[in-house]
Design an enzyme around this catalytic site. Structure first.
Site, mmCIF file in Angstrom:
data_model
loop_
_atom_site.group_PDB
_atom_site.id
_atom_site.type_symbol
_atom_site.label_atom_id
_atom_site.label_comp_id
_atom_site.label_asym_id
_atom_site.label_seq_id
_atom_site.Cartn_x
_atom_site.Cartn_y
_atom_site.Cartn_z
ATOM 1 N N TYR A 31 -5.654 6.726 9.007
ATOM 2 C CA TYR A 31 -4.316 7.334 9.001
ATOM 3 C C TYR A 31 -4.492 8.755 9.545
ATOM 4 O O TYR A 31 -5.214 9.552 8.943
ATOM 5 C CB TYR A 31 -3.746 7.414 7.585
ATOM 6 C CG TYR A 31 -3.351 6.072 6.997
ATOM 7 C CD1 TYR A 31 -4.283 5.219 6.418
ATOM 8 C CD2 TYR A 31 -2.010 5.669 7.010
ATOM 9 C CE1 TYR A 31 -3.897 3.991 5.886
ATOM 10 C CE2 TYR A 31 -1.624 4.443 6.468
ATOM 11 C CZ TYR A 31 -2.568 3.613 5.914
ATOM 12 O OH TYR A 31 -2.191 2.404 5.377
ATOM 13 N N HIS B 50 -11.460 -4.408 2.371
ATOM 14 C CA HIS B 50 -11.840 -3.023 2.680
ATOM 15 C C HIS B 50 -11.945 -2.232 1.380
ATOM 16 O O HIS B 50 -11.122 -2.380 0.489
ATOM 17 C CB HIS B 50 -10.778 -2.354 3.566
ATOM 18 C CG HIS B 50 -10.790 -2.836 4.985
ATOM 19 N ND1 HIS B 50 -10.334 -2.072 6.026
ATOM 20 C CD2 HIS B 50 -11.202 -4.000 5.533
ATOM 21 C CE1 HIS B 50 -10.464 -2.742 7.157
ATOM 22 N NE2 HIS B 50 -10.988 -3.923 6.886
ATOM 23 N N TYR C 178 -2.459 3.432 -3.471
ATOM 24 C CA TYR C 178 -2.733 2.629 -2.273
ATOM 25 C C TYR C 178 -3.148 1.205 -2.639
ATOM 26 O O TYR C 178 -2.674 0.241 -2.057
ATOM 27 C CB TYR C 178 -3.820 3.312 -1.430
ATOM 28 C CG TYR C 178 -3.894 2.759 -0.024
ATOM 29 C CD1 TYR C 178 -3.038 3.238 0.966
ATOM 30 C CD2 TYR C 178 -4.787 1.749 0.299
ATOM 31 C CE1 TYR C 178 -3.078 2.715 2.250
ATOM 32 C CE2 TYR C 178 -4.842 1.229 1.565
ATOM 33 C CZ TYR C 178 -3.979 1.714 2.545
ATOM 34 O OH TYR C 178 -4.016 1.183 3.816
ATOM 35 N N PRO D 22 6.954 2.175 6.477
ATOM 36 C CA PRO D 22 5.723 1.371 6.495
ATOM 37 C C PRO D 22 4.449 2.109 6.048
ATOM 38 O O PRO D 22 3.467 1.450 5.721
ATOM 39 C CB PRO D 22 5.603 0.941 7.958
ATOM 40 C CG PRO D 22 6.424 1.915 8.735
ATOM 41 C CD PRO D 22 7.539 2.337 7.825
ATOM 42 N N LYS E 140 3.556 -0.964 1.740
ATOM 43 C CA LYS E 140 3.954 -1.446 0.410
ATOM 44 C C LYS E 140 4.985 -2.583 0.428
ATOM 45 O O LYS E 140 5.209 -3.219 -0.604
ATOM 46 C CB LYS E 140 4.535 -0.280 -0.410
ATOM 47 C CG LYS E 140 3.486 0.698 -0.874
ATOM 48 C CD LYS E 140 2.563 0.075 -1.910
ATOM 49 C CE LYS E 140 1.304 0.878 -2.101
ATOM 50 N NZ LYS E 140 0.130 0.075 -2.361
HETATM 51 C C1 DHB Z 1 -0.691 -1.807 8.681
HETATM 52 C C2 DHB Z 1 0.601 -1.369 8.507
HETATM 53 C C3 DHB Z 1 0.848 -0.313 7.675
HETATM 54 O O1 DHB Z 1 2.107 0.126 7.496
HETATM 55 C C4 DHB Z 1 -0.172 0.331 7.008
HETATM 56 O O2 DHB Z 1 0.102 1.381 6.207
HETATM 57 C C5 DHB Z 1 -1.450 -0.117 7.166
HETATM 58 C C6 DHB Z 1 -1.710 -1.186 8.015
HETATM 59 C C7 DHB Z 1 -0.976 -2.957 9.580
HETATM 60 O O3 DHB Z 1 -0.046 -3.471 10.212
HETATM 61 O O4 DHB Z 1 -2.137 -3.361 9.672
#
Ligand code: DHB
Length: 390
Positions: free
Chosen positions: A200, A72, A384, A292, A296
């Site tokens: 997001y 991506h 990111y 999450p 990271k």
């Molecule tokens: C996923 C999990 C995340 O915490 C994140 O920021 C982006 C993607 C995932 O499980 O695909």
């Protein structure tokens, strides 16, 4: 039993370290408390920084990631009914690969087994001994028998609940922690993607994230009470919540499908310093946890392993100990960078129950800034994709 490097834990950190050491002619034994089927099916995040994906490829374990993962070049931030794209590649020259963590684990386990690597599952009663001397050892039970593994170094990759961190005397340790008063409700869905990039979303009702696993399987999350249970959430209620939080005023909407997995994860930030004591070194979740948001966790484990591999290689090739001595200080720079980024993303995107209306407007002002100022977007994008100087 004797080896050069004894590794506790067959998560991404332990398995990747064992594999990278093997490629450099250094022997290791990996001990894992859980079974193979369990580690290969535990659902975690799915975003690999380009540096992580490149390292897996260089190490010869990237073939399936290349065919089944998706590269991506951007992400979307959704707020106030609109969607704004952050062009990761244009801003940083880097991309991310969406490929689930348990798939990375399967690839690493297969590589260790193909190389006849010593990898023991279902190990119990693991304890570390004499790690502050030149002759450390690991005692454990396996297949009904007691064993002792003598090694030059012990690496604790056994997660936040493992035994390794506790082997560093409390008096030498300082722990830093922030527990968030919310969790993520996660679902796996049989459906086509809702969007070709991750979304997001910040909404008054709370955060939501639309991610993907394959052309037919999608991963979605929404902020929830961490003490809630999945039984309280019917499929209809889940879809209503996701539509409310993610659908845009321009008609883009979340695509529904059959939900086949539901789980709730808690959120906390945690860093334990120091990450080393004598001949014991911690890597990954054994030393630090991130919430999450931004995915990271795995990437940070891989970053620790990269530093540790270089340090162990310098020791075995040249007898140098300076990189090992500097391990904790080196690794913690990236750890704190990622802790800050994950915390910042979390605070910008979640409903904070103690936030005043004033602070809620600040969240929106920050999202406007991050999605319109090139400098601010670049800062987000560098963090990111993991292309950030530390
Ligand atoms: C996923 C999990 C995340 O915490 C994140 O920021 C982006 C993607 C995932 O499980 O695909």
């Amino acid at each position: 039993m004797r080896t050069q490097v004894g590794i506790v834990g067959a998560g991404p950190a332990g398995l990747l370290l064992s594999h990278l050491l093997h490629l450099r002619g250094i022997d290791s034994v990996v001990l894992e408390a859980r079974g193979r089927a369990q580690i290969e099916s535990t659902i975690r995040a799915g975003v690999l920084e380009q540096g992580t994906a490149d390292l897996l490829t260089e190490a010869g374990v990237g073939a399936r990631m290349k065919t089944e993962g998706a590269v991506h070049h951007g992400i979307e931030l959704a707020f106030e009914g609109k969607r704004r794209r952050i062009d990761l590649t244009e801003l940083t020259g880097h991309s991310i690969t969406v490929y689930a963590q348990h798939e990375v684990l399967k690839d690493l386990v297969a590589a260790r087994i193909a190389a006849n690597g010593a990898l023991l599952f279902d190990v119990s009663d693991t304890s570390l001994h004499d790690v502050d001397t030149g002759t450390p050892s690991i005692r454990f039970q396996h297949a009904g028998e007691s064993h002792e593994l003598q090694c030059d170094y012990v690496i604790g990759c056994d997660g936040s609940q493992g035994v390794s961190r506790a082997a560093i005397p409390q008096a030498l340790r300082r722990d830093y922690e922030r527990v968030f008063p919310f969790g993520w409700f996660g679902i796996l869905v049989e459906a086509p993607p809702s969007s070709h990039e991750l979304i997001y979303a910040r909404h008054e009702r709370g955060f939501a994230l639309i991610s993907t696993r394959s052309p037919n399987v999608q991963r979605m999350y929404f902020q929830c009470d961490p003490h809630d249970t999945v039984e309280h959430w019917s499929d209809d209620r889940i879809w209503a919540e996701l539509h409310a939080r993610v659908d845009s005023s321009e008609g883009e909407h979340v695509v529904e499908g059959r939900i086949f997995q539901k789980n709730i994860v808690g959120m906390r930030s945690f860093v334990s310093t120091t990450m080393q004591y004598g001949r014991l070194f911690l890597a990954g979740d054994a030393a630090h946890i991130v919430p999450p948001t931004g995915a990271k966790g795995l990437n940070l484990a891989v970053a620790d392993v990269r530093v540790l591999t270089r340090a162990l290689e310098a020791f075995y090739r040249e007898g140098r100990t300076d990189l090992l001595e500097g391990y904790s200080a080196t690794a913690l720079k990236r750890v704190w960078r990622a802790e800050h980024f994950s915390y910042w993303m979390t605070r910008m995107l979640h409903r904070l129950d103690d936030a005043s209306p004033f602070e809620q407007q600040l969240q929106i002002a920050e999202l406007e800034h991050v999605t319109t100022s090139r400098a601010a977007s670049t800062a987000l994008a560098e963090n990111y994709v993991g292309a950030v100087a530390v």
